[in-house]
Write a protein that holds these residues in place. Structure first.
Motif, short mmCIF file in Angstrom:
data_model
loop_
_atom_site.label_atom_id
_atom_site.label_comp_id
_atom_site.label_asym_id
_atom_site.label_seq_id
_atom_site.Cartn_x
_atom_site.Cartn_y
_atom_site.Cartn_z
N VAL A 49 0.84 -1.25 -0.08
CA VAL A 49 -0.15 -0.14 0.19
C VAL A 49 0.85 1.22 0.02
O VAL A 49 0.69 2.23 -0.66
CB VAL A 49 -0.83 0.04 1.32
N PHE A 50 2.11 1.43 0.88
CA PHE A 50 2.86 2.26 0.59
C PHE A 50 3.45 2.61 -0.45
O PHE A 50 3.55 3.87 -0.81
CB PHE A 50 4.06 1.95 1.92
N TYR A 51 3.84 1.80 -1.20
CA TYR A 51 4.40 1.73 -2.65
C TYR A 51 3.45 2.44 -3.55
O TYR A 51 3.89 3.44 -4.21
CB TYR A 51 4.78 0.36 -3.15
N THR A 52 2.10 1.91 -3.33
CA THR A 52 1.19 2.32 -4.38
C THR A 52 0.99 4.17 -3.98
O THR A 52 0.86 4.69 -4.79
CB THR A 52 -0.01 1.93 -4.40
N TYR A 53 0.98 4.08 -2.38
CA TYR A 53 0.49 5.65 -2.24
C TYR A 53 1.60 6.49 -2.49
O TYR A 53 1.44 7.75 -2.78
CB TYR A 53 0.44 5.28 -0.66
N THR A 54 3.05 6.28 -2.24
CA THR A 54 4.35 6.96 -2.41
C THR A 54 4.22 7.12 -4.03
O THR A 54 4.20 8.58 -4.38
CB THR A 54 5.42 5.82 -2.38
N ARG A 85 1.62 7.44 -6.02
CA ARG A 85 0.68 8.52 -6.34
C ARG A 85 1.16 9.90 -5.82
O ARG A 85 0.98 11.02 -6.55
CB ARG A 85 -0.79 8.06 -5.79
N MET A 86 1.66 9.80 -4.36
CA MET A 86 2.15 11.00 -3.86
C MET A 86 3.26 11.72 -4.66
O MET A 86 3.13 12.98 -5.03
CB MET A 86 2.45 10.74 -2.51
N LEU A 87 4.06 11.16 -5.21
CA LEU A 87 5.37 11.86 -5.82
C LEU A 87 4.67 12.08 -7.33
O LEU A 87 5.22 13.06 -7.77
CB LEU A 87 6.40 10.63 -5.91
N THR A 88 3.99 11.35 -8.00
CA THR A 88 3.35 11.48 -9.16
C THR A 88 2.58 12.86 -8.98
O THR A 88 2.49 13.95 -9.80
CB THR A 88 2.36 10.34 -9.66
N SER A 89 1.79 13.03 -7.90
CA SER A 89 0.79 14.23 -7.55
C SER A 89 1.74 15.21 -7.17
O SER A 89 1.72 16.59 -7.80
CB SER A 89 0.31 13.94 -6.24
N GLU A 90 2.99 15.29 -6.46
CA GLU A 90 3.90 16.32 -6.34
C GLU A 90 4.56 16.71 -7.59
O GLU A 90 4.45 17.96 -7.98
CB GLU A 90 5.14 15.86 -5.36
N LEU A 91 4.88 15.69 -8.52
CA LEU A 91 5.32 16.19 -9.80
C LEU A 91 4.33 17.10 -10.79
O LEU A 91 4.58 17.93 -11.25
CB LEU A 91 5.88 15.10 -10.57
N GLU A 92 3.06 16.37 -10.75
CA GLU A 92 2.04 17.29 -11.20
C GLU A 92 1.69 18.52 -10.70
O GLU A 92 1.70 19.50 -11.60
CB GLU A 92 0.68 16.18 -11.09
N THR A 93 1.93 18.80 -9.36
CA THR A 93 1.57 20.25 -8.62
C THR A 93 2.74 20.88 -9.11
O THR A 93 2.45 22.21 -9.21
CB THR A 93 1.49 19.87 -7.32
N SER A 117 13.16 7.56 -7.30
CA SER A 117 12.95 7.99 -5.99
C SER A 117 12.08 6.72 -5.13
O SER A 117 12.26 6.42 -4.00
CB SER A 117 12.19 9.12 -5.98
N ILE A 118 11.08 6.31 -5.92
CA ILE A 118 10.12 5.33 -5.40
C ILE A 118 10.90 3.89 -5.12
O ILE A 118 10.71 3.45 -3.95
CB ILE A 118 9.18 4.79 -6.22
N GLU A 119 12.01 3.40 -6.07
CA GLU A 119 12.53 2.51 -5.79
C GLU A 119 13.55 2.57 -4.75
O GLU A 119 13.71 1.63 -3.90
CB GLU A 119 13.45 2.09 -7.14
N HIS A 120 14.04 3.80 -4.57
CA HIS A 120 15.03 3.87 -3.39
C HIS A 120 14.10 3.93 -2.04
O HIS A 120 14.70 3.29 -1.16
CB HIS A 120 15.75 5.43 -3.66
N GLN A 121 13.13 4.45 -2.10
CA GLN A 121 12.30 4.36 -0.72
C GLN A 121 11.97 3.15 -0.43
O GLN A 121 12.01 2.72 0.82
CB GLN A 121 11.17 5.63 -0.80
N GLN A 122 11.75 2.12 -1.43
CA GLN A 122 11.16 0.94 -1.40
C GLN A 122 12.05 0.13 -0.78
O GLN A 122 12.02 -0.69 0.13
CB GLN A 122 10.72 0.38 -2.69
N MET A 123 13.49 0.30 -1.17
CA MET A 123 14.63 -0.37 -0.45
C MET A 123 15.04 -0.05 0.79
O MET A 123 14.96 -0.82 1.81
CB MET A 123 15.93 -0.06 -1.44
N ASN A 124 14.77 1.18 1.03
CA ASN A 124 15.05 1.57 2.53
C ASN A 124 13.84 1.21 3.35
O ASN A 124 14.00 0.91 4.51
CB ASN A 124 14.91 3.24 2.57
N LEU A 125 12.59 1.14 2.91
CA LEU A 125 11.47 0.54 3.67
C LEU A 125 11.64 -1.13 3.94
O LEU A 125 11.37 -1.47 5.18
CB LEU A 125 10.21 0.99 3.01
N LEU A 126 12.29 -1.65 2.91
CA LEU A 126 12.49 -2.94 3.11
C LEU A 126 13.35 -3.35 4.06
O LEU A 126 13.38 -4.33 4.93
CB LEU A 126 12.62 -3.69 1.84
#
Length: 580
Positions: A33-38, A40-48, A329-338
């Motif tokens: 869920v965090f991966y999906t949310y992140t 969307r969040m990063l995509t939303s930040e880029l869109e913003t 960025s998502i992959e980096h955060q995913q590795m840190n989270l794991l």
């Protein structure tokens, strides 16, 4: 006699490991869920971020358009001034004006060219000019407002067309590609006040205007956003001209040059193309809502966003951003989270093992504490019973002697005391909470010793869910209240029996206990302070610590209960209510 040993309750390791595994599964699901949310969040930040860029571009366009309009109108006013100066120098009859004369005059007036236009049948043509290509040039097929404005001028009417700049006896067309020389974008001015038989048409090339656009106009802002020191995220910005880009209006071209007003991209550049771009522009124009898509261009993923904007006409801003930064960025955060999950799982496993040991030890200590209370008070009960059995022979001997001596009054008094003690012991057996039964029994014995009449009425508490800790605390509460009541009646100066009464029952979802004594009333000014640690209504010389009632208040608050006091001349009542 030793009681049989019972195994102490323990939390099983197997069930704890099962709970831990369930927790890990939940954590892994949370990770998904965090991966999906992140994402969307990063995509939303880029869109913003892109929307902010679009806002900046929109503001720059509007400000630049205002500035450009001002500069263009200023050029138009200068061309009108040049027209008036030319009219003053030239003969009012077009036939008497030569092209050579116009060349000299254009240099003096600092304009690029001057053309004289007149009617020819149903057409208006260039008749004399410094530019040979303008001579005999027809204008009746010119698009939009041009030919209409020429006719209005020659009819000495005020020009009334949508485009251009209208001044008295003058109209300046919008800057556009030159019809006679398409390599130039020019600004024209047309003047006619009826004193000549021709329209004066001085015009200049766009050199100054285009320099203004490049240095401080929209293109300069776009270039700064893409190539400046600050990375705004956009790789390409294009302001689409929808009618041309969507093929709704045919481009006007001549000699391989596209008309300036008919260009597909009004500002910026458009090299990063996707076959869906036209559909997106069409959708944005129709819905007036921002649209975006992910596009693969030359093997890289980009986010393309299309945003509506209203200028002179509705336009669409297209922004292209590198989406691979988001993915990285998502992959980096995913590795840190794991890594965090793995570390947390190990720490959690260790903590679970330690917690199991701690809880088991705590339960063992609690059970031992309860057992000590129970054994201590039950021991007091049995000691009392043994003492009474030990004294039984003496009582029988005394009764026998009193009978023999026929001292019946003394015999009656003596047997009444014996019966009272026996009845008190029998009553205790009816309380079916062992710890509570033990403490009440010990207080009965204390009451007998202090010559206090102690009555108790406790309803059947078999079905009340009293845990080990709660039962222990309940004993402490009741013990302190009874001791406090015993002290109150012992110190009382009232005549008559010293009475203390204990009542226990269940009411609704609460367990109620009342301890009532007929001692001296508690003064009103002290009622608010009796639960303060160290405060006591008793004589300070008696060395009372004043902690009993404060302990009661703390324990009742622990179980979110209430304690109330009602004191009158006849009796004082402490009421404890604890949720069950």
């Amino acid at each position: 006699m030793n009681s049989p040993h019972k195994p102490k309750p323990k939390i099983q390791l197997r069930s704890s490991l099962f709970i831990l595994m369930i927790s890990l599964i939940i954590v892994l699901l949370t990770d998904s869920v965090f991966y999906t949310y992140t994402k969307r969040m990063l995509t939303s930040e880029l869109e913003t971020k892109l929307e902010l860029i679009a806002d900046n571009v929109a503001i720059s366009i509007k400000h630049s358009k205002t500035g450009e309009k001002y500069v263009e109108n200023l050029i138009g006013q200068n061309l009108r001034t040049a027209s008036l100066a030319a009219q003053y120098r030239l003969d009012p009859d077009i036939e008497k004006v030569t092209n050579e004369e116009l060349i000299v005059l254009s240099k003096e007036l600092m304009v690029d060219h001057i053309t004289l236009m007149k009617r020819s049948g149903d057409d208006i043509i260039g008749y004399k000019s410094t530019e040979p290509k303008e001579i005999n040039m027809s204008t009746k097929n010119w698009s939009r407002d041009w030919f209409k404005a020429f006719n209005q001028l020659l009819n000495t009417k005020e020009t009334n067309v949508k485009s251009g700049q209208a001044l008295p006896y003058y109209w300046s067309g919008p800057m556009n590609t030159s019809m006679s020389d398409p390599q130039y974008v020019d600004k024209w001015g047309y003047y006619y006040d009826g004193r000549t038989n021709y329209i004066l048409d001085p015009y200049v090339h766009d050199t100054f205007f285009r320099d203004y656009q490049r240095e401080i106009g929209v293109d300069a802002v776009i270039d700064e956003m893409i190539h400046g020191y600050t990375d705004h995220g956009a790789k390409e910005i294009a302001v689409f001209n929808p009618p041309i880009f969507l093929g709704q209006q045919e481009q006007y071209k001549k000699e391989g040059y596209t008309w300036f007003t008919d260009r597909e991209i009004l500002f910026g550049s458009y090299t990063m193309k996707d076959t869906r771009d036209q559909d997106m522009v069409q959708s944005v124009l129709k819905s007036k809502q921002t649209q975006q898509l992910l596009s693969n261009i030359d093997g890289k993923t980009y986010l393309k966003m299309f945003i509506p904007l209203q200028l002179d006409i509705p336009v669409v801003i297209g922004l292209t951003a590198d989406y691979e930064k988001v993915q990285n960025s998502i992959e980096h955060q995913q590795m840190n989270l794991l890594l965090l999950i793995g570390t947390t799982a190990i720490i959690a496993f260790i903590l679970v093992i330690l917690s199991i040991r701690f809880i088991n030890r705590n339960r063992e200590a609690t059970a031992e504490s309860v057992q000590e209370v129970y054994v201590d008070h039950i021991g007091s009960l049995f000691r009392s019973m043994k003492e009474q059995r030990h004294d039984f022979n003496n009582h029988v001997a005394t009764i026998h002697s009193l009978v023999h001596l026929k001292e019946f009054d003394e015999l009656s008094r003596y047997t009444s005391e014996i019966i009272g003690e026996t009845t008190a012991l029998n009553d205790i057996i009816q309380i079916n909470v062992p710890a509570l039964s033990a403490i009440v029994q010990s207080k009965v014995i204390g009451a007998v010793e202090r010559k206090i009449t102690f009555e108790h009425e406790v309803a059947n508490l078999k079905d009340v869910p009293l845990g080990a800790v709660k039962a222990t605390d309940l004993v402490r509460i009741i013990s302190n209240l009874i001791d406090n009541a015993f002290d109150a009646v012992s110190l009382s100066k009232k005549e008559g029996d010293k009475q203390v009464r204990l009542a226990g029952f269940v009411k609704g979802s609460s367990l109620i206990f009342q301890v009532i004594n007929n001692g001296e009333p508690i003064p009103n000014d002290m009622l608010q302070r009796i639960f303060e640690p160290g405060f006591s209504t008793k004589n300070p010389d008696d060395h009372h610590a004043g902690l009993g009632l404060s302990i009661v208040k703390q324990l009742v608050d622990k179980y979110v209960g209430t304690v109330q006091v009602n004191s009158t001349e006849s009796e004082t009542t402490f009421t404890i209510s604890i949720p069950i």
